[in-house]
Scaffold this motif. Structure first.
Motif, PDB file in Angstrom:
ATOM      1  N   GLU A 108     -11.174 -57.553  21.302  1.00 17.62           N
ATOM      2  CA  GLU A 108     -11.971 -58.380  22.210  1.00 17.62           C
ATOM      3  C   GLU A 108     -12.186 -59.765  21.611  1.00 17.62           C
ATOM      4  N   ASN A 109     -12.282 -60.752  22.488  1.00 23.17           N
ATOM      5  CA  ASN A 109     -12.522 -62.136  22.094  1.00 23.17           C
ATOM      6  C   ASN A 109     -11.480 -62.651  21.102  1.00 23.17           C
ATOM      7  N   ASP A 110     -10.273 -62.120  21.173  1.00 22.48           N
ATOM      8  CA  ASP A 110      -9.169 -62.537  20.302  1.00 22.48           C
ATOM      9  C   ASP A 110      -9.487 -62.440  18.809  1.00 22.48           C
ATOM     10  N   LYS A 111     -10.257 -61.434  18.415  1.00 21.76           N
ATOM     11  CA  LYS A 111     -10.542 -61.180  16.998  1.00 21.76           C
ATOM     12  C   LYS A 111      -9.435 -60.303  16.438  1.00 21.76           C
TER      13      LYS A 111
ATOM     14  N   GLU B 205      -8.657 -65.212  12.095  1.00 20.74           N
ATOM     15  CA  GLU B 205      -8.646 -65.675  13.477  1.00 20.74           C
ATOM     16  C   GLU B 205      -7.258 -66.187  13.857  1.00 20.74           C
TER      17      GLU B 205
ATOM     18  N   LYS C 240      -1.082 -63.825  18.986  1.00 15.33           N
ATOM     19  CA  LYS C 240      -1.413 -62.497  19.535  1.00 15.33           C
ATOM     20  C   LYS C 240      -0.132 -61.702  19.685  1.00 15.33           C
TER      21      LYS C 240
END
Length: 151
Positions: A87-90, A124, A148
């Motif tokens: 979630e939230n690109d973590k 990140e 990602k």
């Protein structure tokens, strides 16, 4: 009493190869001379140390040239690391010096993880410039992009 000696090796807090130093008799007799770190100042020892200094200087210059060539290769590289995210690109986990070294090795450039300078692991998504220390005098900036991972 003090004694004048020529250093045969670099001695921390005293000097480098070829330096003429004054030290206490006991330090010379009990530490430097038995460990072959220094010899008494004579014409013969001065010639030997000068020849050794020239050889060491040549070796150092060769290592420096190799490190500079390696730095040029690393500067030209751009590493892309696809990572699993939540979630939230973590990121799940983090990108360590070992992961970066492995990615560089996969590109055909040999790199040890100890050469990669990271204050802390990368956690990140984004683009980073990572410092790679190849010698005490040569550093390279490596571009690392964390993306990602597509499922």
């Amino acid at each position: 009493m003090s004694k004048e000696l020529i250093l045969l090796e670099d001695v921390k807090d005293l000097g480098q190869v070829g330096d003429i130093v004054k030290v206490a008799d006991g330090y010379a007799r009990n530490f430097l001379v038995p460990r072959k770190l220094a010899v008494a100042v004579t014409k013969s020892s001065l010639r030997q140390v000068e020849a050794r200094k020239l050889k060491l200087q040549k070796e150092r210059e060769e290592r420096l040239a190799v490190a500079q060539a390696m730095a040029a290769k690393l500067e030209a590289l751009s590493i892309v690391l696809p990572m699993a995210v939540g979630e939230n690109d973590k990121l799940f986990g983090s990108v360590s010096a070992q992961v970066i070294a492995d990615a560089v090795n996969a590109q055909g450039v040999e790199l040890n993880k100890a050469d990669v300078v990271l204050d802390e692991n990368l956690r990140e998504l984004g683009e980073y410039t990572v410092v790679v220390k190849l010698s005490s005098e040569v550093k390279a900036n490596l571009k690392v992009t964390i993306t990602k991972k597509e499922d």
